[in-house]
Structure formats: structure tokens, C-alpha cells
Design an enzyme around this catalytic site. Sequence first.
Site, short mmCIF file in Angstrom:
data_model
loop_
_atom_site.label_atom_id
_atom_site.label_comp_id
_atom_site.label_asym_id
_atom_site.label_seq_id
_atom_site.Cartn_x
_atom_site.Cartn_y
_atom_site.Cartn_z
N SER A 27 41.29 38.30 42.46
CA SER A 27 41.88 38.20 43.80
C SER A 27 41.98 36.77 44.32
O SER A 27 43.00 36.38 44.89
CB SER A 27 41.10 39.07 44.77
OG SER A 27 39.75 38.67 44.82
N CYS A 33 29.69 49.69 44.42
CA CYS A 33 29.76 48.82 45.62
C CYS A 33 30.74 49.30 46.69
O CYS A 33 30.55 49.00 47.86
CB CYS A 33 30.02 47.38 45.23
SG CYS A 33 31.56 47.11 44.37
N TYR A 57 47.44 41.18 39.85
CA TYR A 57 48.07 41.71 41.06
C TYR A 57 49.57 41.40 41.06
O TYR A 57 50.31 41.92 41.88
CB TYR A 57 47.40 41.11 42.31
CG TYR A 57 45.94 41.47 42.39
CD1 TYR A 57 45.54 42.74 42.82
CD2 TYR A 57 44.95 40.58 42.00
CE1 TYR A 57 44.20 43.09 42.86
CE2 TYR A 57 43.60 40.92 42.04
CZ TYR A 57 43.24 42.18 42.47
OH TYR A 57 41.91 42.53 42.50
N LYS A 88 35.92 38.09 33.49
CA LYS A 88 36.42 37.68 34.79
C LYS A 88 35.46 36.77 35.52
O LYS A 88 34.25 36.88 35.28
CB LYS A 88 36.76 38.92 35.61
CG LYS A 88 35.60 39.55 36.34
CD LYS A 88 36.15 40.69 37.15
CE LYS A 88 35.17 41.19 38.13
NZ LYS A 88 35.61 42.36 38.82
N CYS A 104 31.80 51.27 39.51
CA CYS A 104 30.74 50.53 40.21
C CYS A 104 30.39 51.29 41.48
O CYS A 104 31.17 52.14 41.93
CB CYS A 104 31.20 49.11 40.56
SG CYS A 104 29.82 48.06 41.10
N ARG A 121 25.00 38.75 44.69
CA ARG A 121 25.04 39.47 43.42
C ARG A 121 24.51 38.62 42.26
O ARG A 121 24.75 38.92 41.09
CB ARG A 121 26.47 39.93 43.16
CG ARG A 121 26.92 41.07 44.08
CD ARG A 121 28.40 41.40 43.88
NE ARG A 121 28.80 42.65 44.49
CZ ARG A 121 29.16 42.79 45.78
NH1 ARG A 121 29.13 41.77 46.59
NH2 ARG A 121 29.54 43.98 46.24
N LYS A 163 31.00 38.73 33.41
CA LYS A 163 31.41 38.72 34.82
C LYS A 163 30.50 37.76 35.57
O LYS A 163 29.29 37.97 35.67
CB LYS A 163 31.29 40.13 35.40
CG LYS A 163 31.60 40.19 36.88
CD LYS A 163 31.65 41.60 37.40
CE LYS A 163 31.94 41.63 38.88
NZ LYS A 163 32.08 42.98 39.40
C1 PBG Z 1 33.24 45.34 41.93
C2 PBG Z 1 34.38 44.52 41.47
C3 PBG Z 1 34.70 43.28 41.99
C4 PBG Z 1 35.91 42.91 41.42
C5 PBG Z 1 36.29 43.92 40.53
N1 PBG Z 1 35.31 44.90 40.57
C6 PBG Z 1 34.03 42.48 43.02
C7 PBG Z 1 32.62 42.13 42.88
O1 PBG Z 1 31.99 42.23 41.85
O2 PBG Z 1 32.09 41.71 43.90
C8 PBG Z 1 36.67 41.67 41.72
C9 PBG Z 1 38.13 41.74 41.51
C10 PBG Z 1 38.92 40.69 42.19
O3 PBG Z 1 38.39 39.78 42.83
O4 PBG Z 1 40.17 40.76 42.10
N2 PBG Z 1 32.63 46.14 41.18
#
Ligand code: PBG
Length: 326
Positions: free
Chosen positions: A275, A123, A314, A249, A121, A218, A196
Site C-alpha cells: 500500500s 488483525c 493495487y 513484502k 491473519c 509488530r 515480511k
Molecule cells: C496483515 C497484512 C498487512 C498487509 C497485508 N496483510 C498489514 C500488516 O501486517 O500490518 C499489508 C499490505 C499492504 O500494505 O498493502 N495481516
Amino acid sequence: MKYPESRLRRLRYNKNIRSLVQDVEINISDLIYPIFVCEGNNVKDEIESLKGQYRLSTDNVIEKCEQLIKLGIKSILLFGVSDKKDSNGEIACSSDSIVPITIKAIKERFKYEILIIADLCNCSYTSHGHCGTIIDNDVDNDETLKTLSSQGLTLVKSGADILAPSDMMDGRVQRIRDTLDMNGFEKIPIFPYSVKYASSFYGPFRNAVDSKLEIGDRKTHQMNFKNTNEFIREIEYDINEGCDAIIIKPALAYLDIISKAKENFNIPIIAYNVSGEYAMVKSAAENNQVDEYELTMEILYAIKRAGASAIITYNAEEIAKILSNK
Ligand code: PBG
């Protein structure tokens, strides 16, 4: 059959009977551990929003891989935490970028002992924190495909075993697949985050990689969690474009989606216990409200029971210790 001839508790009175009739197992090899890779030397910087998780410089990533291999963990998911950023994330297309450098070092040291999945990604690498190139105040789909496929090729050239695009642009699997195939990497699998959702559960992660958005959100590319069946089209598209497994996810609030995906598609499903899910358990445990590992195991079993073959977590290290001591 009914009570008293039948007594359902008969299969629960003894630990060995309970495990004899148990359906779902978690193996250490089902666990994928996310690692945040940062610049510098000997850096081990605890992530405030993700207690117990660290930003690690390449040398410390190597040390971490050694510990993971000893525990029997066979897969890692790498995220870059880059000091260097630009407007389109092009910095990540360079082989001198932090993740390619680290992948090379891991491969040199461990060869195929540990599977390297590279999150793909923009970001972590854009100055504005968005997942791609901004045109007219929004992430432009087709411009972003250019940087994504180029970053993907760099990651694979440096030794990534699998690419995990997490951007949610339309057509990215096809574009990345074509780029890899044209460059002789037809054996490298793509595990897109096919499903996602635009989720508040990612909050702690954004702090970890410093990708908080100054403006916008997003929601123009990540999915709307108020929809029931939209995920089916996302998965269909990715399968048609040539993906090899899919990632879903978040996991915990989306077990219905994992379960329906399992029923509808014949493709391995990987669930990401994200997370925010990790942080909620940590906080509750710190307040002595729950037992951290009992609760984590229950969540991971629920994710597997729903239909995931593997889980990004994690907690991989603690869980591997628990599983190997049993
Ligand atoms: C970004 C990405 C994100 C996560 C994994 N890859 C965050 C987002 O899309 O804002 C989230 C992972 C997590 O919260 O543990 N490409």
C-alpha cells in the site's frame, strides 16, 4: 570489444529491436489484485489512504470479479474488513464471517474462472488490532496458531483456492498444513508471507482494514529490515513445513531480498507491491511530479527482473488495460 567497433546503442535505436532483445515480460496472468471485503449491501467506500481502492460489500466484489475476468486478471487476494471484532479474532473462524460468505458467493458465480487467495491473519478481527492472542502484552505464538489454523480451515471450506498466512507466527505453515490435510484438503496450496518485514510501507493498508494498533507494534513477529540474511531461515522453515510458493513484502525497498531468494531457493516467489508503495506513486502523480503508469510499470518490471513470478498490486486493473492495448 570496445567503442567504436562496438556500439551498445545499436540495440536501442528502434522499438522493435528493443522488444526483440528484451528479457523481462509482465503478463496479465502474473497480476494478483487485492480486494477489501466489507459487510453490508451495495457498499463501495473509497479508502482515504489508498485513492482508487475501495471497501466493497459482497455484491460489489462479485461485480469487481466480473470486470477483472474481462480484463484477463486471474487471481485475487481477499482481505476482510470486519465491523465485528473480539479479543482473539475468533469471529473469523465462523463460516458466517465476511470473507467466507464472499468466497462462497464468488465460487458459486465464477467457479474456477478466478483464483481466490485468502489472506490469513487475525488483525482485521481483533479488538486491539494485533495479529493474534495477547498474553503478557505480546502476541502469543502458539495460542495464535489455534485461531489461525481454524480460520484457515473455514476459508478453505468456503471455497478459498489458496491460503496466504500473513501473521509471521513460527510454525504456522506446518500447523495449517496439518489442519488442512486432516480435513481432506491436501490439494490446497499454502503461500505464506515467508518474508515480511516490520515496515512503514503498510501504513495506508492499516487504515483500510482498520487494524491500527493502540499499543505496541509488530516488531516481535515481523522481521527486522536491518538484517541481511535472516530471510533465508524464514524461507527454509516455510519450505520445510510444506509451503508451495512464498510471498515477499514489501517489494520495492526489498529487491535485494527478492533477487537473493530467487538465487537461493527453487520455489515460486510472489512479491507484494504494498500500500505505501502504491500511495507514494499516487501522491507524486497527483502533484504532477511523475507519470503514474510509466512509473508503476517501471516498478513492476523491476520487481519481476529481481525474480518474482507474480506480483500482488493495487494497479492490476490499469496495468492489464495497458498490457492488452499494446
Ligand atoms: C496483515 C497484512 C498487512 C498487509 C497485508 N496483510 C498489514 C500488516 O501486517 O500490518 C499489508 C499490505 C499492504 O500494505 O498493502 N495481516
